[in-house]
Design an enzyme around this catalytic site. Structure first.
Site, PDB file in Angstrom:
ATOM      1  CB  SER A  29      -0.962  -0.085   1.226  1.00 30.45           C
ATOM      2  OG  SER A  29      -0.119  -0.420   2.283  1.00 30.45           O
ATOM      3  CG  HIS A  71      -3.872  -2.008  -2.290  1.00 30.30           C
ATOM      4  ND1 HIS A  71      -4.055  -1.138  -2.057  1.00 30.30           N
ATOM      5  CD2 HIS A  71      -3.382  -2.542  -1.320  1.00 30.30           C
ATOM      6  CE1 HIS A  71      -4.207  -0.723  -0.739  1.00 30.30           C
ATOM      7  NE2 HIS A  71      -3.595  -1.695  -0.155  1.00 30.30           N
ATOM      8  CD  GLU A  87      -6.600   1.072  -4.520  1.00 27.59           C
ATOM      9  OE1 GLU A  87      -6.988   2.271  -4.582  1.00 27.59           O
ATOM     10  OE2 GLU A  87      -5.405   0.897  -3.763  1.00 27.59           O
ATOM     11  CG  ASN A 112      -4.197   3.234   1.462  1.00 28.38           C
ATOM     12  OD1 ASN A 112      -5.255   3.011   2.295  1.00 28.38           O
ATOM     13  ND2 ASN A 112      -3.469   2.010   1.327  1.00 28.38           N
TER      14      ASN A 112
HETATM   15  N1  CAA Z   1     -13.680 -13.969   7.984  1.00 29.69           N
HETATM   16  C1  CAA Z   1     -14.917 -14.354   7.787  1.00 29.69           C
HETATM   17  N2  CAA Z   1     -16.008 -13.638   8.218  1.00 29.69           N
HETATM   18  C2  CAA Z   1     -15.711 -12.364   9.140  1.00 29.69           C
HETATM   19  C3  CAA Z   1     -14.509 -11.991   9.074  1.00 29.69           C
HETATM   20  C4  CAA Z   1     -13.299 -12.750   8.669  1.00 29.69           C
HETATM   21  N3  CAA Z   1     -12.024 -12.539   8.534  1.00 29.69           N
HETATM   22  N4  CAA Z   1     -14.158 -10.952   9.668  1.00 29.69           N
HETATM   23  C5  CAA Z   1     -15.462 -10.516   9.892  1.00 29.69           C
HETATM   24  N5  CAA Z   1     -16.416 -11.483   9.535  1.00 29.69           N
HETATM   25  C6  CAA Z   1     -17.836 -11.615   9.637  1.00 29.69           C
HETATM   26  C7  CAA Z   1     -18.275 -11.692  11.299  1.00 29.69           C
HETATM   27  O1  CAA Z   1     -18.511 -13.144  11.441  1.00 29.69           O
HETATM   28  C8  CAA Z   1     -19.490 -11.210  10.884  1.00 29.69           C
HETATM   29  O2  CAA Z   1     -20.690 -12.101  10.474  1.00 29.69           O
HETATM   30  P1  CAA Z   1     -22.152 -11.958  10.703  1.00 29.69           P
HETATM   31  O3  CAA Z   1     -22.656 -10.607  10.679  1.00 29.69           O
HETATM   32  O4  CAA Z   1     -22.939 -12.985  10.012  1.00 29.69           O
HETATM   33  O5  CAA Z   1     -22.239 -12.157  12.252  1.00 29.69           O
HETATM   34  C9  CAA Z   1     -19.633 -10.183   9.801  1.00 29.69           C
HETATM   35  O6  CAA Z   1     -18.328 -10.344   9.011  1.00 29.69           O
HETATM   36  C10 CAA Z   1     -19.495  -8.551  10.472  1.00 29.69           C
HETATM   37  O7  CAA Z   1     -18.132  -8.598  11.645  1.00 29.69           O
HETATM   38  P2  CAA Z   1     -18.332  -8.019  12.828  1.00 29.69           P
HETATM   39  O8  CAA Z   1     -19.744  -8.245  13.425  1.00 29.69           O
HETATM   40  O9  CAA Z   1     -17.357  -8.685  13.602  1.00 29.69           O
HETATM   41  O10 CAA Z   1     -17.866  -6.626  12.835  1.00 29.69           O
HETATM   42  P3  CAA Z   1     -18.364  -5.483  11.590  1.00 29.69           P
HETATM   43  O11 CAA Z   1     -19.835  -5.440  11.307  1.00 29.69           O
HETATM   44  O12 CAA Z   1     -17.992  -4.117  12.014  1.00 29.69           O
HETATM   45  O13 CAA Z   1     -17.741  -6.101  10.379  1.00 29.69           O
HETATM   46  C11 CAA Z   1     -15.976  -5.397   9.055  1.00 29.69           C
HETATM   47  C12 CAA Z   1     -16.376  -6.025  10.336  1.00 29.69           C
HETATM   48  C13 CAA Z   1     -16.386  -6.230   7.770  1.00 29.69           C
HETATM   49  C14 CAA Z   1     -14.678  -5.557   9.075  1.00 29.69           C
HETATM   50  C15 CAA Z   1     -16.631  -3.963   8.878  1.00 29.69           C
HETATM   51  O14 CAA Z   1     -16.448  -3.346  10.013  1.00 29.69           O
HETATM   52  C16 CAA Z   1     -15.904  -3.003   7.996  1.00 29.69           C
HETATM   53  O15 CAA Z   1     -16.254  -3.172   6.579  1.00 29.69           O
HETATM   54  N6  CAA Z   1     -14.839  -2.170   8.208  1.00 29.69           N
HETATM   55  C17 CAA Z   1     -14.094  -1.412   7.406  1.00 29.69           C
HETATM   56  C18 CAA Z   1     -13.149  -2.189   6.843  1.00 29.69           C
HETATM   57  C19 CAA Z   1     -12.085  -1.157   5.733  1.00 29.69           C
HETATM   58  O16 CAA Z   1     -12.613  -0.121   5.950  1.00 29.69           O
HETATM   59  N7  CAA Z   1     -11.359  -2.035   5.188  1.00 29.69           N
HETATM   60  C20 CAA Z   1     -10.390  -1.416   4.819  1.00 29.69           C
HETATM   61  C21 CAA Z   1      -9.255  -0.916   5.278  1.00 29.69           C
HETATM   62  S1  CAA Z   1      -7.979  -0.014   4.263  1.00 29.69           S
HETATM   63  C22 CAA Z   1      -7.174  -1.109   3.772  1.00 29.69           C
HETATM   64  O17 CAA Z   1      -7.052  -2.111   4.005  1.00 29.69           O
HETATM   65  C23 CAA Z   1      -5.988  -0.637   2.668  1.00 29.69           C
HETATM   66  C24 CAA Z   1      -4.588  -0.237   3.109  1.00 29.69           C
HETATM   67  O18 CAA Z   1      -3.767  -0.603   2.515  1.00 29.69           O
HETATM   68  C25 CAA Z   1      -4.509   0.069   4.590  1.00 29.69           C
END
Ligand code: CAA
Length: 287
Positions: free
Chosen positions: A121, A142, A154, A193
């Protein structure tokens, strides 16, 4: 080009998820490589935890889970990992020298037709490509965290990446169930990012300056912008070290206006990196 075998370098937060998606959704034969057995064990445990969540929700049977696990091979040996790969996806720590050395070695041992993609990233794809003798077969791929759930990949064109490589990687990402966007120029932060990191940095600055409490900063953005998690929680989720590394590259390569806030730097100095160290703005338990 037909991709059959995918090798993922790195079994960490991103590497394990990419390996899982390749074996689970793409049904590819996957090799996951890391430098110490404990990193591989940790990566495999995260994959099992993730697959078990799908099984618990009846979205997958136990038989399917075991078939997916059987498609993932692990090794500590880089040469063995890449020697019969069609696609190598690098997801090792964000350290330019480490990445360049790994690209050089992978290039020496991988078959000539293999594509080497980086999940970086913050490191320039062109710079990584120049460590190899096949810059036309190097690009950025990415993924977003968690790769099992996030829809986007990406795809980044380095200065010498061929159109054929971009086409193969785009098709492969689609086979992994992802949507793709093309980043036509290898520019720091790519698309997401470049937009996200300044926002997270500002959240850290607001907290550092005492303008608002952690929970209010996160609630404001969750409710006001409909983000699934607030910026300080997302910062923890990505890691303060990774966020700082990207902010520093943006400031150095694009504009000083992207400079990291003292609050973000302080989190890294204190090793309050978030999920990966168990504590950041929030406390994180194992799962
Ligand atoms: N594998 C399988 N299932 C998963 C999982 C995984 N690793 N992580 C979470 N889940 C599932 C959970 O079991 C849950 O399932 P149910 O709803 O059926 O119970 C569901 O996903 C939702 O999880 P949580 O209830 O724990 O929490 P949440 O509703 O907040 O969802 C999330 C978690 C999907 C991570 C959500 O919070 C989200 O989309 N967050 C933002 C993530 C984001 O912005 N990512 C990008 C970061 S930037 C990046 O990555 C780029 C970089 O270079 C820095």
């Amino acid at each position: 080009m037909d991709i059959r075998k995918i090798t993922v370098l790195g079994a960490g937060l991103m590497g394990h998820g990419i390996a899982q998606v390749a074996a689970q959704i793409g049904k590819y034969d996957v090799t996951m490589r890391d430098v110490e057995r404990r990193f591989i064990d940790n990566g495999m445990n995260m994959i099992k935890d993730s697959l078990e969540r799908f099984v618990k929700k009846s979205q997958m049977t136990e038989v399917e889970m075991n078939e997916i696990l059987a498609r993932i091979h692990t090794t500590l040996d880089l040469r063995e990992a890449v020697s019969d790969a069609d696609l190598i996806i690098e997801a090792i720590p964000e350290n330019v020298e480490l990445k360049r050395t790994t690209f050089k070695e992978a290039d020496a041992w991988a078959p000539p037709h293999a594509i080497i993609a980086s999940n970086t990233s913050s490191v320039s794809i062109t710079e990584l490509a120049s460590a190899t003798g096949r810059p036309e077969k190097v690009c950025g791929m990415h993924f977003f965290n968690p790769p099992q759930l996030m829809k986007l990949v990406e795809i980044i064109k380095g200065a010498k990446t061929s159109d054929e490589t971009i086409q193969t990687i785009t098709e492969t990402a689609h086979k992994l169930g992802k949507e793709t966007v093309l980043v036509k120029k290898d520019s720091p932060g790519f698309i997401v990012n470049r937009i996200l990191i300044p926002a997270l940095n500002e959240a850290a600055a607001l907290h550092w300056e005492g303008v608002a409490d952690r929970d209010d900063i996160d609630r404001a953005v969750k409710l006001g912008l409909n983000w699934p998690m607030g910026p300080l929680m997302l910062l923890d989720y990505i890691g303060a070290d990774t966020t700082l590394a990207i902010a520093e590259v943006l400031a150095k390569e694009i504009d000083p206006k992207f400079h990291a806030s003292p609050g973000l730097k302080q989190m890294v100095k204190a090793q309050l990196l978030g999920r990966k160290t168990g504590k950041g703005y929030y406390e994180w338990t194992q799962k």
